[in-house]
Scaffold this active site. Structure first.
Site, short mmCIF file in Angstrom:
data_model
loop_
_atom_site.label_atom_id
_atom_site.label_comp_id
_atom_site.label_asym_id
_atom_site.label_seq_id
_atom_site.Cartn_x
_atom_site.Cartn_y
_atom_site.Cartn_z
N CYS A 128 -3.13 -4.62 5.25
CA CYS A 128 -4.27 -3.70 5.29
C CYS A 128 -5.58 -4.43 5.00
O CYS A 128 -6.49 -3.87 4.37
CB CYS A 128 -4.08 -2.54 4.32
SG CYS A 128 -2.70 -1.46 4.73
N ALA A 129 -5.65 -5.67 5.43
CA ALA A 129 -6.87 -6.48 5.30
C ALA A 129 -6.98 -7.33 6.56
O ALA A 129 -7.03 -8.56 6.50
CB ALA A 129 -6.82 -7.34 4.05
#
Length: 444
Positions: A369-370
């Site tokens: 999620c980055a």
């Protein structure tokens, strides 16, 4: 090079720091038999502390309505909820006039804050951020995303240069990266923000399980946190910090509990945390989060840092010693217990599936999620992330290192492929996950 070449110091034994629920849970192996689960995915969701589970069990028989009941249990539940608010504030050493708003998660807290930024204000953020501290700002405010540096120091310098332009009202930063574990100098950044007339909002999800933060002394305006990262996975988070923008903002949710009065043609909204906590709050989650804060606060000074530093050093040294493994930024300076690596030439999801299926080890694979940060690190196809916690010991780290070494030297025992859209063994003896608890003994 192999693990046998590691120095004795790198092999020192580290025991778990605190008891966590499920520490001895056994999971089935695809090759037959079972093993105690080695949880090296704490950065995604940490298990419940035993003290948290015990506290929840004690509180549940007394649960009732909050803020709106005259009964004794309602008064008890309300007192527990408001006490939890005080405990969370104390955990981050908030200022006396700061507000603690309970939310569902860090993402929820930062979404709330992003909507409270005054109209027209500009926000500065680096592309090293988790999506929780990137996407809300892009959606709700005028946001500039700067490319992060090659390490925490360079990223800090780039943010300071951006602040020096005087354009920004908010600097949004993560306390620690969920990809590399790097810790940013929050006090230095806060002072740079304030000198430029800006405020600082900190995503504390990855930092607070590993480091104590002093909101007042570090001059932080807001910090967001999540229970599921902080050993209290009961669906609660919090936003802690200055109240002026929050009191002036439209209520995050419209509903009961957020109002002072509702008439035929007008609504008077509450101030403080009530303004943004409409509906029946997650009392159990708040109590769990407060207990986790209390348990971590009671640790001796430096114990948490020493525990995770020893484990992280062991992870980095062990993975670096393996030919065929690439560790992402292995020596970034101050870092929490997060180590990302790849096995060049191998699908990361296949390696993760192998670790689970044949060794009972849980790690995270993907871009965490980055995505923007992962892409800039060359992890376009993703990486493998091992993350430690208070329930981790040397035995867990050594199992991972031995399993990766086995993968490199002799390969998986089973044949792997895409099964139901995910990598996994083509012949899997394990029960389907949804039937696991029905087909095995109670975990313990």
């Amino acid at each position: 090079m192999s693990l046998s070449t590691l120095s004795p110091a790198a092999c020192s034994v580290v025991q778990p720091l605190l008891p966590v629920v499920g520490a001895r849970t056994r999971v089935p192996l695809a090759t037959g038999g079972e093993a105690v689960y080695a949880n090296l995915d704490n950065a995604a969701s940490a298990p419940a502390l035993q003290t948290v589970a015990d506290r929840v069990a004690r509180v549940l028989p007394h649960y009732a309505s909050v803020h709106r009941g005259a009964g004794y249990l309602s008064r008890t539940t309300t007192a527990l909820f408001e006490q939890a608010r005080e405990q969370v504030g104390a955990f981050v050493r908030a200022r006396p006039d700061d507000v603690v708003v309970f939310t569902r998660s860090t993402t929820d807290a930062l979404d709330l804050l992003s909507r409270a930024v005054p109209a027209g204000a500009e926000v500065l953020v680096a592309d090293v951020e988790h999506h929780a501290n990137l996407l809300p700002w892009q959606r709700s405010a005028r946001t500039t995303v700067v490319r992060g540096g090659t390490d925490a120091e360079e990223t800090t310098a780039l943010l300071e240069a951006g602040l020096a332009t005087g354009r920004y009202a908010v600097l949004a930063v993560a306390g620690a990266s969920n990809v590399t574990g790097e810790v940013l100098p929050l006090r230095r950044l806060a002072r740079a923000a304030h000198a430029a007339g800006a405020r600082i909002a900190v995503d504390g999800a990855q930092l607070l399980p590993h480091r104590r933060v002093d909101v007042a002394a570090d001059e932080i305006d807001w910090i967001a946190l999540s229970g599921h990262k902080l050993y209290a996975p009961f669906g609660s988070g919090a936003l802690v910090g200055r109240r002026d923008w929050l009191d002036a903002a439209e209520p995050y949710l419209a509903g009961g509990g957020a109002t002072l009065d509702v008439s035929h043609d007008a609504v008077r909204w509450a101030q403080g945390p009530d303004r943004h906590e409409a509906g029946s709050p997650n009392v159990v989650g708040a109590v769990a989060l407060a207990q986790a804060c209390a348990t971590l606060s009671a640790l001796p000074a430096g114990a948490l840092e020493a525990h995770e530093t020893a484990l992280r050093d062991r992870l980095v040294a062990g993975l670096t010693a393996l030919d065929g493994v690439a560790v992402v930024r292995p020596h970034p300076g101050d870092a929490v217990g997060v180590v990302t690596f790849t096995v060049p030439g191998q699908e990361v999801s296949k390696v993760a599936a192998y670790l689970s299926a044949e060794h009972g080890i849980g790690v995270r694979d993907g871009r965490f999620c980055a995505h923007r940060f992962a892409n800039s690190l060359g992890l376009v196809e993703g990486g493998l992330r091992a993350s430690t916690g208070v329930g981790t010991g040397t035995a867990d780290v050594d199992r991972l290192l031995a399993a990766v070494e086995q993968f490199l030297t002799s390969g998986p025992e089973l044949e792997y492929g895409i099964v139901d859209g995910h990598w996994g063994p083509l012949h899997d003896l394990r029960p389907a996950p949804e039937r696991f608890l029905d087909s095995t003994r109670e975990p313990g």
